[in-house]
Write a protein that holds these residues in place. Structure first.
Motif, mmCIF file in Angstrom:
data_model
loop_
_atom_site.group_PDB
_atom_site.id
_atom_site.type_symbol
_atom_site.label_atom_id
_atom_site.label_comp_id
_atom_site.label_asym_id
_atom_site.label_seq_id
_atom_site.Cartn_x
_atom_site.Cartn_y
_atom_site.Cartn_z
ATOM 1 N N GLN A 39 43.212 44.766 34.937
ATOM 2 C CA GLN A 39 42.880 43.405 34.501
ATOM 3 C C GLN A 39 42.067 43.437 33.204
ATOM 4 N N ILE A 40 41.154 44.379 33.054
ATOM 5 C CA ILE A 40 40.341 44.462 31.829
ATOM 6 C C ILE A 40 41.231 44.752 30.609
ATOM 7 N N THR A 139 42.345 41.161 48.375
ATOM 8 C CA THR A 139 43.774 41.475 48.397
ATOM 9 C C THR A 139 44.276 42.177 47.134
ATOM 10 N N GLY A 140 43.471 42.240 46.076
ATOM 11 C CA GLY A 140 43.885 42.934 44.855
ATOM 12 C C GLY A 140 43.659 44.433 44.984
ATOM 13 N N GLY A 143 39.850 45.001 45.285
ATOM 14 C CA GLY A 143 39.300 44.571 46.569
ATOM 15 C C GLY A 143 39.692 45.496 47.697
ATOM 16 N N SER A 235 36.237 37.902 38.099
ATOM 17 C CA SER A 235 36.207 36.435 38.054
ATOM 18 C C SER A 235 37.628 35.870 38.100
ATOM 19 N N MET A 236 38.405 36.319 39.094
ATOM 20 C CA MET A 236 39.792 35.851 39.197
ATOM 21 C C MET A 236 39.884 34.351 39.469
ATOM 22 N N GLY A 259 29.629 46.244 36.153
ATOM 23 C CA GLY A 259 30.747 46.393 35.223
ATOM 24 C C GLY A 259 30.269 47.046 33.936
#
Ligand code: NAP
Length: 314
Positions: A39-40, A139-140, A143, A235-236, A259
């Motif tokens: 994601q980053i 769920t990611g 996570g 921060s999804m 982070g």
């Protein structure tokens, strides 16, 4: 060399020629073997992540596995802008030798999501054996590995909270309880009812789900003075959150982040051997979806199964 190149923050990377990196000081020239599309990475490639240097053209990619000139494999990252890891070669300032037998694509898929929960729990929240943990956004890829990290670090109980029913079913073998985020239910109260006290929350969502759960956990505490550590990691569900001041005064809430910028690099370095040991033992593993560097433009927008990670191999 060939690389994935961002020329415009609104477009996926293009596969094209880019000037070879020239090592500077302690940097070492290496061949890239595999790099994950985290994601980053997507956030930096779109100029939206807080760590984005916003310099164009740029090669995306924050970490990966490389081959050194002696033939050995290493985990690497921290490249000098505008270079990233989606390229044939890199000048690596930071290298960590890998134990034998690890699949480079699995390492590239697992390190960023896996270390997110590990660092939040072991370094930032200093989780103690016997404490109870909630993973919000379970769920990611991050996570699901945070659930396992909590157990490996000695948590007595882990409650997994997430949006997709299928994702929660997939993590249920590691979590003690699962709760589905469903706007038609009072899911925050369901989470609060599962434990007399929650010690640590690892939060990948922020926004509305975090505000709802924070209120319910504080309200439901048997002992309001017992510490509740909220470790903000992703921060999804959105970046802003309206925080009622009463929540802070009426509880022993410790609100921290984990982070880039909050976890010192040396502390990440001290955690890596333990983390890699678990990875070699088959824990904290994220399944890679391998695609060739030459196919990066099409692969960028390909749907990836939940909990898995796109990995680019030159
Ligand atoms: N600070 C760090 O060290 C660090 C490291 C790694 C990742 N992160 C951050 O952590 C977050 C998650 O990363 P990841 O690797 O797990 O990404 P991922 O594998 O792509 O998974 C994203 C997950 O977010 C869920 N999601 C998206 N929007 C949601 C919403 N509105 N409500 C509930 N769930 C939602 C999705 O759930 P569904 O399955 O329901 O679609 C999906 O499971 C990102 O913000 C990432 O930047 C931070």
């Amino acid at each position: 060399m060939k690389a994935a190149v961002i020329d415009n923050f609104d477009q996926p990377p293009a596969y094209r020629d880019f000037a070879d990196p020239v090592p500077n000081g302690p940097e070492e020239l290496v061949e890239v073997v595999a790099a994950g599309v985290h994601q980053i990475v997507r956030g930096q490639a779109s100029g939206r992540h807080y760590s984005s240097h916003r310099q164009l053209p740029m090669i995306p990619g924050v970490d990966g596995v490389c081959r050194r000139s002696d033939g050995s494999l290493a985990y690497f990252g921290g490249l000098r802008a505008p270079y990233g890891t989606f390229a044939e070669r890199a000048a690596a300032p930071m290298l960590m030798p890998l134990p034998d037998g690890l699949d480079p694509a699995v390492v590239a898929a697992s390190m960023n999501p896996g270390m997110s929960g590990w660092n939040a729990l072991a370094v930032r929240a200093a989780l103690q054996p016997g404490q109870s943990v909630v993973v919000l956004g379970a769920t990611g890829a991050s996570g699901q590995t945070a659930i396992q990290a909590a157990k490996l670090l000695g948590a007595s109980e882990v409650i997994a909270v997430g949006r997709s029913a299928a994702g929660l079913r997939a993590v249920s073998e590691h979590a003690d309880h699962t709760v589905r985020i469903d706007s038609g239910t009072d899911w925050p109260a369901q989470v609060a009812a599962l434990a007399d006290h929650v010690d640590v929350v690892v939060d990948y969502l922020w926004g509305e789900p975090a505000a709802g759960l924070l209120g319910a956990l504080v309200a439901g505490r048997a002992d309001s003075t017992r510490q509740l550590t909220w470790a903000q990691v992703g921060s999804m569900a959105g970046s802003p959150l309206a925080l009622d001041s009463e929540l802070l005064r009426s509880s022993n809430l410790h609100l921290i982040g984990s982070g880039l910028g909050s976890v010192p690099m040396e502390q990440i370095g001290t955690q890596l051997p333990a983390f890699l040991g678990h990875l070699a033992a088959g824990h904290l593993h994220v399944t890679p979806v391998r695609r060739r560097l030459a196919d990066v433009t099409e692969a960028w927008s390909e749907p990836i199964p939940p909990g898995q990670r796109l990995v680019i191999v030159p």
